[in-house]
Design a protein around this motif. Structure first.
Motif, short mmCIF file in Angstrom:
data_model
loop_
_atom_site.label_atom_id
_atom_site.label_comp_id
_atom_site.label_asym_id
_atom_site.label_seq_id
_atom_site.Cartn_x
_atom_site.Cartn_y
_atom_site.Cartn_z
N SER A 78 26.55 27.00 26.69
CA SER A 78 25.55 26.62 25.89
C SER A 78 27.05 26.01 24.58
O SER A 78 27.99 26.38 24.10
N LEU A 79 26.21 24.39 24.40
CA LEU A 79 27.30 23.81 23.06
C LEU A 79 26.75 24.05 21.81
O LEU A 79 25.76 23.25 21.51
N ASN A 80 27.48 24.56 20.68
CA ASN A 80 27.25 23.95 19.67
C ASN A 80 27.76 22.18 19.14
O ASN A 80 28.03 22.20 18.28
N SER A 81 27.58 21.51 19.82
CA SER A 81 27.89 19.76 19.84
C SER A 81 27.18 19.49 21.17
O SER A 81 26.15 19.21 21.73
N THR A 82 27.02 17.82 20.58
CA THR A 82 26.05 16.43 21.25
C THR A 82 26.86 16.28 22.65
O THR A 82 26.22 16.47 23.27
N GLY A 83 28.14 16.55 22.47
CA GLY A 83 29.29 15.91 23.61
C GLY A 83 29.51 17.81 25.13
O GLY A 83 29.09 18.48 24.22
N PRO A 101 24.13 21.19 26.12
CA PRO A 101 24.60 21.17 24.55
C PRO A 101 23.28 21.15 23.46
O PRO A 101 22.31 20.95 24.53
N VAL A 102 23.48 20.50 22.46
CA VAL A 102 22.37 20.57 21.06
C VAL A 102 22.56 19.31 21.47
O VAL A 102 22.85 18.19 20.73
N GLY A 103 21.18 18.98 21.65
CA GLY A 103 21.13 17.56 21.80
C GLY A 103 20.91 16.50 20.54
O GLY A 103 21.00 15.32 20.24
N GLU A 104 19.87 17.38 19.51
CA GLU A 104 20.01 16.23 18.06
C GLU A 104 19.67 18.07 17.31
O GLU A 104 19.16 18.84 17.46
N TYR A 105 20.61 17.13 16.23
CA TYR A 105 20.32 17.78 15.00
C TYR A 105 21.95 17.62 13.57
O TYR A 105 20.87 17.64 13.08
N CYS A 106 22.00 16.85 13.87
CA CYS A 106 22.20 16.13 13.21
C CYS A 106 22.73 13.95 13.01
O CYS A 106 23.65 13.62 12.48
N THR A 107 21.95 13.80 13.72
CA THR A 107 21.52 12.33 13.84
C THR A 107 21.61 11.46 12.23
O THR A 107 22.37 10.49 12.68
N HIS A 291 36.47 15.83 11.63
CA HIS A 291 34.80 15.99 12.34
C HIS A 291 33.58 16.56 11.63
O HIS A 291 33.35 17.93 11.86
N SER A 292 33.69 16.08 10.14
CA SER A 292 32.80 16.57 9.52
C SER A 292 31.08 15.76 9.42
O SER A 292 30.40 16.52 8.20
N ALA A 293 31.41 14.98 10.38
CA ALA A 293 30.25 13.82 9.90
C ALA A 293 28.77 14.62 9.97
O ALA A 293 27.96 14.06 8.85
N PHE A 294 29.11 15.49 10.74
CA PHE A 294 27.41 15.72 10.69
C PHE A 294 26.80 16.59 9.55
O PHE A 294 25.90 17.43 9.56
N TYR A 295 28.34 17.52 8.69
CA TYR A 295 28.14 19.09 7.42
C TYR A 295 27.05 18.81 6.48
O TYR A 295 27.36 17.84 6.07
N SER A 296 26.52 18.99 6.80
CA SER A 296 25.14 19.64 5.98
C SER A 296 24.51 21.19 6.31
O SER A 296 24.84 21.30 7.13
N SER A 297 23.57 21.41 4.91
CA SER A 297 23.36 22.69 5.30
C SER A 297 22.54 22.56 6.24
O SER A 297 22.16 24.03 7.22
N ALA A 299 22.02 20.95 9.06
CA ALA A 299 22.24 20.35 9.94
C ALA A 299 23.44 21.92 10.40
O ALA A 299 22.66 22.02 11.95
N MET A 300 23.66 22.17 10.09
CA MET A 300 24.76 23.58 10.35
C MET A 300 23.83 25.07 10.79
O MET A 300 23.74 25.53 11.60
N GLU A 301 22.13 25.33 9.89
CA GLU A 301 21.67 25.89 10.05
C GLU A 301 21.04 25.59 11.65
O GLU A 301 20.47 26.45 12.78
N SER A 302 20.11 23.95 11.78
CA SER A 302 19.45 23.67 13.65
C SER A 302 19.73 23.96 14.42
O SER A 302 20.64 24.16 15.31
#
Length: 327
Positions: A78-83, A101-107, A291-297, A299-302
């Motif tokens: 399991s990858l905690n990334s989309t790639g 991979p995680v398909g969607e969490y930080c679009t 590599h922080s574009a995804f970073y929000s509370s 998104a991190m929980e998701s």
């Protein structure tokens, strides 16, 4: 049941409580969860920890056939990334190991970062900031004036979820949005507020280029010397994909020659770059984030919850409930 959580130290979650809680809630309170920061010079320690594991949770550790051969009990990665380019997908499939991979969490988060980059480059915030902070120069005319963003053309490579979200957020702020994506038709592009074009037209016609393509064998170093030479309007270039999509030597040449006006990225070709020696560091025409574009509370929980739920569902035989299974 045994789960291994392992990644490069600077890519590890600061706290693993939610991951462990989610895994044990789904697989039982006796589930063993081991956490091991991955260090390249301690690869054998990683292989030892992986032996006997039913599942691996990672994002950037390279998992090739040789690694999988050392983990006969491994059933799912399991990858905690989309790639998922760090995993040898063919080898995993041959060995019956699922890759999730995680398909969607930080679009929305990544699209927000792209918008911030576009405006920061266009308004030269870093260059003005340097003149104020370092040179104590308070002069709006210290830099060349540019046309308004609303009069410029935005080109987007990759019109998936992130590309479409970027287009939605910027469509009322630019003159036109054009996109290039071989998997998207003209009607789908139009429905997303964009006009579908070929690669050559996008490179030649865009004042701002945003890349949101996936990294694949076909997109490695997609932006090479030839691509930069075709950017006729000297655009600002924003990379929201992976670093390996850009040939960094060609990029540096394009910046030095003025073929592009500025570059912004959330990634570099090396996920663990030597910042003290990297040629893109310290330039006022380059904006980088770690590599922080995804970073929000949010998104991190998701991210933590979904990546662990993927393991739970896969090991429980509920493959239809896995968020994204790529093999």
């Amino acid at each position: 049941m045994r789960i291994l959580i392992s990644d490069h130290p600077d890519s590890m979650m600061p706290d693993h409580a939610l991951e462990i809680e989610t895994l044990r809630a789904g697989l039982g309170p006796d589930t063993a969860v081991d956490v091991l920061p991955y260090r390249g010079d301690e690869h054998e320690a990683f292989l030892k920890a992986l032996r006997g594991a039913d599942a691996l949770l990672t994002a950037f550790v390279t998992i090739d056939d040789a690694v999988m051969a050392q983990a006969p009990d491994l059933k799912v990665i399991s990858l905690n990334s989309t790639g998922y380019d760090c995993v040898d997908l063919e080898a995993a499939t041959r060995r019956g190991i699922g890759v999730c991979p995680v398909g969607e969490y930080c679009t929305s988060d990544v699209a927000e970062a792209a918008v911030a980059f576009v405006f920061a480059l266009h308004k030269r915030l870093k260059a003005y900031g340097r003149r104020i902070d370092n040179d104590h120069v308070w002069d709006f005319a210290a830099l060349e004036a540019r046309p308004r963003l609303q009069d410029q053309t935005l080109g987007i490579f990759g019109f998936g979820k992130i590309g479409r979200c970027i287009a939605r957020k910027l469509s009322g702020l630019v003159g036109e949005v054009i996109v290039c994506d071989p998997y998207v038709g003209a009607e789908a592009a139009s429905a997303g507020g964009a006009r579908l074009v070929e690669k050559d037209e996008l490179l030649a016609s865009s004042d701002v280029i945003v890349n949101s393509m996936l990294l694949t064998a076909g997109t490695q170093r997609y932006f090479d010397e030839e691509a930069f030479a075709a950017m006729a309007r000297r655009p600002d270039f924003v990379n929201m994909s992976r670093g390996m999509v850009v040939d960094e030597d060609a990029l540096l040449g394009a910046l030095e020659s003025g073929r592009i006006r500025g570059y912004a990225a959330d990634v570099l070709a090396d996920e663990t770059p030597d910042l003290a020696r990297h040629p893109l560091i310290g330039r006022e025409d380059v904006l980088l984030t770690p590599h922080s574009a995804f970073y929000s509370s949010t998104a991190m929980e998701s991210l933590e919850r979904i990546s662990c739920e993927n393991i739970v569902h896969f090991l429980r035989g509920e493959k239809d409930r896995v968020f994204k299974l790529v093999n």
